[in-house]
Design a protein around this motif. Structure first.
Motif, PDB file in Angstrom:
ATOM      1  N   HIS A  43       0.749  -1.279   0.292  1.00 42.39           N
ATOM      2  CA  HIS A  43      -0.168  -0.109   0.024  1.00 42.39           C
ATOM      3  C   HIS A  43       0.839   1.100   0.203  1.00 42.39           C
ATOM      4  N   LYS A  44       2.089   1.243  -0.093  1.00 41.00           N
ATOM      5  CA  LYS A  44       3.015   2.072   0.025  1.00 41.00           C
ATOM      6  C   LYS A  44       4.313   2.136  -1.136  1.00 41.00           C
ATOM      7  N   ASP A  45       4.513   3.417  -1.334  1.00 42.46           N
ATOM      8  CA  ASP A  45       5.709   3.441  -2.444  1.00 42.46           C
ATOM      9  C   ASP A  45       6.929   2.951  -1.675  1.00 42.46           C
ATOM     10  N   TYR A  46       7.427   1.810  -1.908  1.00 45.31           N
ATOM     11  CA  TYR A  46       8.565   1.448  -0.853  1.00 45.31           C
ATOM     12  C   TYR A  46       9.708   1.936  -1.254  1.00 45.31           C
ATOM     13  N   LYS A  47       9.815   2.381  -2.395  1.00 45.70           N
ATOM     14  CA  LYS A  47      11.056   3.086  -2.972  1.00 45.70           C
ATOM     15  C   LYS A  47      11.318   4.393  -2.094  1.00 45.70           C
ATOM     16  N   ASN A  48      10.277   4.827  -1.302  1.00 47.25           N
ATOM     17  CA  ASN A  48      10.434   5.940  -0.429  1.00 47.25           C
ATOM     18  C   ASN A  48      10.547   5.367   1.048  1.00 47.25           C
ATOM     19  N   VAL A  49      10.525   4.232   1.377  1.00 46.06           N
ATOM     20  CA  VAL A  49      10.662   3.671   2.422  1.00 46.06           C
ATOM     21  C   VAL A  49      11.981   3.322   2.973  1.00 46.06           C
ATOM     22  N   THR A  50      12.536   3.449   4.261  1.00 37.14           N
ATOM     23  CA  THR A  50      13.736   3.292   4.515  1.00 37.14           C
ATOM     24  C   THR A  50      14.034   1.567   4.488  1.00 37.14           C
ATOM     25  N   ASP A  51      14.916   1.182   4.169  1.00 37.94           N
ATOM     26  CA  ASP A  51      15.423  -0.137   4.059  1.00 37.94           C
ATOM     27  C   ASP A  51      14.947  -0.974   4.985  1.00 37.94           C
ATOM     28  N   ALA A  52      14.533  -2.079   4.925  1.00 38.67           N
ATOM     29  CA  ALA A  52      13.863  -2.739   5.713  1.00 38.67           C
ATOM     30  C   ALA A  52      14.723  -3.363   6.982  1.00 38.67           C
ATOM     31  N   LEU A  53      15.935  -3.710   6.557  1.00 40.75           N
ATOM     32  CA  LEU A  53      16.707  -4.170   7.785  1.00 40.75           C
ATOM     33  C   LEU A  53      17.264  -3.214   8.492  1.00 40.75           C
ATOM     34  N   VAL A  54      17.163  -1.898   8.064  1.00 42.24           N
ATOM     35  CA  VAL A  54      17.308  -0.707   9.072  1.00 42.24           C
ATOM     36  C   VAL A  54      16.250  -0.546  10.002  1.00 42.24           C
ATOM     37  N   ARG A  55      15.000  -0.631   9.447  1.00 46.39           N
ATOM     38  CA  ARG A  55      13.790  -0.536  10.197  1.00 46.39           C
ATOM     39  C   ARG A  55      13.850  -1.744  11.256  1.00 46.39           C
ATOM     40  N   TYR A  56      14.078  -2.746  10.745  1.00 46.55           N
ATOM     41  CA  TYR A  56      14.171  -3.891  11.813  1.00 46.55           C
ATOM     42  C   TYR A  56      14.892  -3.924  12.790  1.00 46.55           C
ATOM     43  N   ASN A  57      16.256  -3.426  12.516  1.00 38.79           N
ATOM     44  CA  ASN A  57      17.259  -3.218  13.497  1.00 38.79           C
ATOM     45  C   ASN A  57      16.818  -1.934  14.665  1.00 38.79           C
ATOM     46  N   MET A  58      16.152  -1.116  14.078  1.00 32.16           N
ATOM     47  CA  MET A  58      15.668  -0.143  15.053  1.00 32.16           C
ATOM     48  C   MET A  58      14.673  -0.717  15.989  1.00 32.16           C
ATOM     49  N   VAL A  59      13.808  -1.290  15.534  1.00 33.49           N
ATOM     50  CA  VAL A  59      12.883  -2.170  16.323  1.00 33.49           C
ATOM     51  C   VAL A  59      13.496  -3.038  17.496  1.00 33.49           C
ATOM     52  N   LYS A  60      14.306  -3.582  16.739  1.00 32.17           N
ATOM     53  CA  LYS A  60      15.176  -4.801  17.662  1.00 32.17           C
ATOM     54  C   LYS A  60      15.756  -4.153  18.612  1.00 32.17           C
ATOM     55  N   LYS A  61      16.521  -3.170  18.469  1.00 28.28           N
ATOM     56  CA  LYS A  61      17.253  -2.464  19.667  1.00 28.28           C
ATOM     57  C   LYS A  61      16.448  -1.870  20.667  1.00 28.28           C
ATOM     58  N   ALA A  62      15.154  -0.979  19.934  1.00 25.64           N
ATOM     59  CA  ALA A  62      14.156  -0.394  21.088  1.00 25.64           C
ATOM     60  C   ALA A  62      13.550  -1.558  21.976  1.00 25.64           C
ATOM     61  N   ILE A  63      13.600  -2.468  21.622  1.00 26.69           N
ATOM     62  CA  ILE A  63      12.763  -3.562  22.452  1.00 26.69           C
ATOM     63  C   ILE A  63      13.614  -4.449  23.389  1.00 26.69           C
ATOM     64  N   ALA A  64      14.733  -4.199  23.072  1.00 25.76           N
ATOM     65  CA  ALA A  64      15.829  -5.326  23.356  1.00 25.76           C
ATOM     66  C   ALA A  64      15.717  -5.601  24.849  1.00 25.76           C
ATOM     67  N   ASN A  65      15.214  -4.767  25.903  1.00 26.68           N
ATOM     68  CA  ASN A  65      15.167  -4.921  27.427  1.00 26.68           C
ATOM     69  C   ASN A  65      14.015  -5.189  27.627  1.00 26.68           C
ATOM     70  N   GLU A  66      12.966  -5.466  26.778  1.00 21.98           N
ATOM     71  CA  GLU A  66      11.479  -5.730  26.974  1.00 21.98           C
ATOM     72  C   GLU A  66      11.282  -7.221  27.093  1.00 21.98           C
ATOM     73  N   LYS A  67      11.140  -7.964  28.191  1.00 21.46           N
ATOM     74  CA  LYS A  67      10.967  -9.290  28.230  1.00 21.46           C
ATOM     75  C   LYS A  67       9.572  -9.614  27.527  1.00 21.46           C
ATOM     76  N   ASN A  68       8.666  -8.892  27.456  1.00 21.92           N
ATOM     77  CA  ASN A  68       7.250  -9.435  27.051  1.00 21.92           C
ATOM     78  C   ASN A  68       7.217  -9.158  25.485  1.00 21.92           C
ATOM     79  N   PHE A  69       8.241  -8.532  24.864  1.00 22.59           N
ATOM     80  CA  PHE A  69       8.218  -7.986  23.361  1.00 22.59           C
ATOM     81  C   PHE A  69       9.200  -8.755  22.598  1.00 22.59           C
ATOM     82  N   GLU A  70       8.971  -9.256  21.472  1.00 20.96           N
ATOM     83  CA  GLU A  70       9.733  -9.905  20.515  1.00 20.96           C
ATOM     84  C   GLU A  70       9.474  -9.279  19.209  1.00 20.96           C
ATOM     85  N   ILE A  71      10.435  -9.640  18.279  1.00 14.94           N
ATOM     86  CA  ILE A  71      10.719  -9.290  16.938  1.00 14.94           C
ATOM     87  C   ILE A  71      10.473 -10.279  15.877  1.00 14.94           C
TER      88      ILE A  71
END
Length: 199
Positions: A43-71
């Motif tokens: 549903h989006k122009d993915y050419k204007n979306v930040t690289d998927a692995l960059v976004r994935y790593n942002m989320v992974k780092k942000a929830i790293a200390n949350e025991k009830n969250f996973e990615i």
């Protein structure tokens, strides 16, 4: 096991996403929240979306200390577009005994008939919608009733204390060199600065 799914582009991941996760975890009495960053959202122009692995790593780092969250990296690693019904099939296959709750905003409910394989989606999960500002309760309830009657499935509505934050608002503030530290986790801000994103 009861797990909630929160999918999204997460471009960037922000405190509003965490807020939804915490509230849904408590209100639905879940065991885990699973964040699933999209790979190529149809549903989006993915050419204007930040690289998927960059976004994935942002989320992974942000929830790293949350025991009830996973990615989960299924959509990031998948070839082609990311469709919800395919992701749910994958999750059910690898965790057949888990009860899945798909958590999304009211905008998803309004547009649900435009999604691919809606009947399959509603078969594979409990579809949970949290209310957002800007939508009348009458319109939401009317759409909820229409979807339930069409597919003979229940849609779950939950009210959350509102945090009116959007990724587009954050990107705009960064572009204009304004402070966003109060809107995003520290690790996300670090990545944005290191990679010079959204400038």
């Amino acid at each position: 096991m009861k797990k909630g799914i929160i999918g999204g582009t997460f471009d960037p991941f922000h405190n509003g996403h965490l807020h939804i996760a915490y509230e849904a975890f408590d209100k639905l009495n879940l065991d885990k929240i699973v964040f699933i960053p999209t790979g190529n959202p149809p549903h989006k122009d993915y050419k204007n979306v930040t690289d998927a692995l960059v976004r994935y790593n942002m989320v992974k780092k942000a929830i790293a200390n949350e025991k009830n969250f996973e990615i989960n990296d299924y959509e990031v690693l998948k070839d082609g577009f990311s469709y919800t019904y395919e992701t749910l099939k994958h999750l059910r296959k690898i965790e057949p005994d888990t009860e899945w709750y798909f958590i999304c905003g009211v905008d998803c409910l309004i547009d649900l008939d435009k999604w691919i394989n809606v009947a399959c989606i509603l078969d594979l999960c409990r579809f949970v919608v949290f209310l957002r500002p800007g939508y009348s309760e009458e319109k939401v309830c009317k759409q909820k009733d229409a979807i339930e009657n069409k597919y003979n499935k229940k849609i779950y509505l939950i009210n959350l204390p509102q945090m009116d934050i959007s990724s587009s608002y954050i990107r705009e503030r960064i572009k204009n060199k304004k402070n966003v530290s109060y809107l995003i986790p520290c690790s996300v801000e670090e990545d944005i600065n290191i990679l010079n994103l959204y400038r």
